[in-house]
Enzyme design. Sequence first.
Site, short mmCIF file in Angstrom:
data_model
loop_
_atom_site.label_atom_id
_atom_site.label_comp_id
_atom_site.label_asym_id
_atom_site.label_seq_id
_atom_site.Cartn_x
_atom_site.Cartn_y
_atom_site.Cartn_z
N HIS A 75 0.83 -1.21 0.00
CA HIS A 75 0.00 0.00 0.00
C HIS A 75 0.87 1.26 0.00
O HIS A 75 0.58 2.22 -0.72
CB HIS A 75 -0.94 0.00 1.21
CG HIS A 75 -1.72 1.26 1.36
ND1 HIS A 75 -2.66 1.68 0.44
CD2 HIS A 75 -1.68 2.22 2.32
CE1 HIS A 75 -3.17 2.84 0.84
NE2 HIS A 75 -2.59 3.18 1.98
N ASP A 78 2.34 1.71 -3.39
CA ASP A 78 1.26 2.13 -4.29
C ASP A 78 0.95 3.61 -4.09
O ASP A 78 0.77 4.35 -5.06
CB ASP A 78 0.02 1.27 -4.02
CG ASP A 78 -1.08 1.51 -5.02
OD1 ASP A 78 -0.79 1.52 -6.24
OD2 ASP A 78 -2.24 1.65 -4.59
#
Length: 109
Positions: A75, A78
């Site tokens: 995450h 990202d």
Amino acid sequence: MDIEKISFSLISLAGDSFSKLIEALQAAKESNTELVDQLLKEADDLMIEAHKVQTEMLIQETRGEQASFSVLLVHAQDTLMNTILASTLIREMIEMHQEMKALKKEEEK
């Protein structure tokens, strides 16, 4: 630095940078060029810090330190990559706003 601290640091820095980019776009819509420049610099500074954190993680791995991966790290990566992409697009949008306003001023003359 452990993987959770790295992840949270990346998320925080990239998220703050993204927020500055959105603020810069809003300032461009309001023709506040000085604020646009300030906010873009702040976004860049935050992105540089995020890259330093990411680079430290890469250096640790090249030293043979076992890297652990988690959904949190995915995450974080990202978030960082999306902010980098957003930076490119938002800068183009700001430039388009500035060009359109300049053309409008020319038409009004």
